[in-house]
Write a protein that holds these residues in place. Sequence first.
Motif, mmCIF file in Angstrom:
data_model
loop_
_atom_site.group_PDB
_atom_site.id
_atom_site.type_symbol
_atom_site.label_atom_id
_atom_site.label_comp_id
_atom_site.label_asym_id
_atom_site.label_seq_id
_atom_site.Cartn_x
_atom_site.Cartn_y
_atom_site.Cartn_z
ATOM 1 N N GLU A 1 0.843 -1.199 0.000
ATOM 2 C CA GLU A 1 0.000 0.000 0.000
ATOM 3 C C GLU A 1 0.878 1.248 0.000
ATOM 4 O O GLU A 1 0.586 2.244 -0.654
ATOM 5 N N THR A 2 1.941 1.176 0.765
ATOM 6 C CA THR A 2 2.934 2.241 0.855
ATOM 7 C C THR A 2 4.303 1.579 0.760
ATOM 8 O O THR A 2 4.516 0.516 1.334
ATOM 9 N N PHE A 3 5.223 2.212 0.032
ATOM 10 C CA PHE A 3 6.575 1.676 -0.050
ATOM 11 C C PHE A 3 7.560 2.775 0.287
ATOM 12 O O PHE A 3 7.475 3.897 -0.224
ATOM 13 N N ILE A 4 8.507 2.452 1.153
ATOM 14 C CA ILE A 4 9.575 3.384 1.534
ATOM 15 C C ILE A 4 10.878 2.857 0.952
ATOM 16 O O ILE A 4 11.317 1.756 1.295
ATOM 17 N N ASP A 5 11.491 3.640 0.075
ATOM 18 C CA ASP A 5 12.789 3.283 -0.482
ATOM 19 C C ASP A 5 13.836 3.763 0.525
ATOM 20 O O ASP A 5 14.147 4.948 0.606
ATOM 21 N N ALA A 6 14.340 2.834 1.309
ATOM 22 C CA ALA A 6 15.235 3.172 2.415
ATOM 23 C C ALA A 6 16.690 2.847 2.116
ATOM 24 O O ALA A 6 17.516 2.789 3.031
ATOM 25 N N ALA A 7 17.029 2.657 0.846
ATOM 26 C CA ALA A 7 18.382 2.257 0.485
ATOM 27 C C ALA A 7 19.437 3.231 1.008
ATOM 28 O O ALA A 7 20.529 2.815 1.383
ATOM 29 N N LYS A 8 19.102 4.497 1.051
ATOM 30 C CA LYS A 8 20.088 5.498 1.479
ATOM 31 C C LYS A 8 19.649 6.249 2.738
ATOM 32 O O LYS A 8 20.210 7.284 3.067
ATOM 33 N N LEU A 9 18.652 5.728 3.426
ATOM 34 C CA LEU A 9 18.134 6.411 4.612
ATOM 35 C C LEU A 9 18.708 5.816 5.890
ATOM 36 O O LEU A 9 18.828 4.595 6.003
ATOM 37 N N PRO A 10 19.028 6.649 6.868
ATOM 38 C CA PRO A 10 19.427 6.111 8.167
ATOM 39 C C PRO A 10 18.222 5.488 8.879
ATOM 40 O O PRO A 10 17.069 5.838 8.594
ATOM 41 N N ALA A 11 18.492 4.577 9.778
ATOM 42 C CA ALA A 11 17.423 3.848 10.470
ATOM 43 C C ALA A 11 16.437 4.787 11.154
ATOM 44 O O ALA A 11 15.230 4.544 11.145
#
Length: 137
Positions: free
Chosen positions: A117-127
């Motif tokens: 439903e929602t996708f977060i592209d966290a490849a370059k995000l800090p935790a």
Amino acid sequence: RAAQIGAQMAPRILAGEPISPWTLLGYSADEMLQLRCARNTIAERFAILPTPLAGGPYRHGRIKLAYVSSDVAHHPVATQIVQLIESHDRSRFEVIGVGTNPDDGSAQRRRLVAAFETFIDAAKLPAEAVARQLRQK
């Protein structure tokens, strides 16, 4: 050679060395050693964990499910879980995906991302940024 490597695993892990838990699975079925191995790896990979985010009680109509994976790509894990993600009862569950790997441009990734439903592209995000986004959803 495998026996020599297997014999070295426990002492190395007990000394705190971050060995891949996946590697250990090929050498030991000792659950406590596997737990210690996972803890070593997590401590090394996530030396600084984000502090818990302040927030009030959960007040949403549906249960939030967040799948966090480094395998949102052309990968066997994605192949195994995509139908599960697509099958969730959306009237009861809000299904969120968090991909920690870079976009490989594959059809498998596109299908999996579309299933959430929602996708977060966290490849370059800090935790901490990922945690903040999940809290805001």
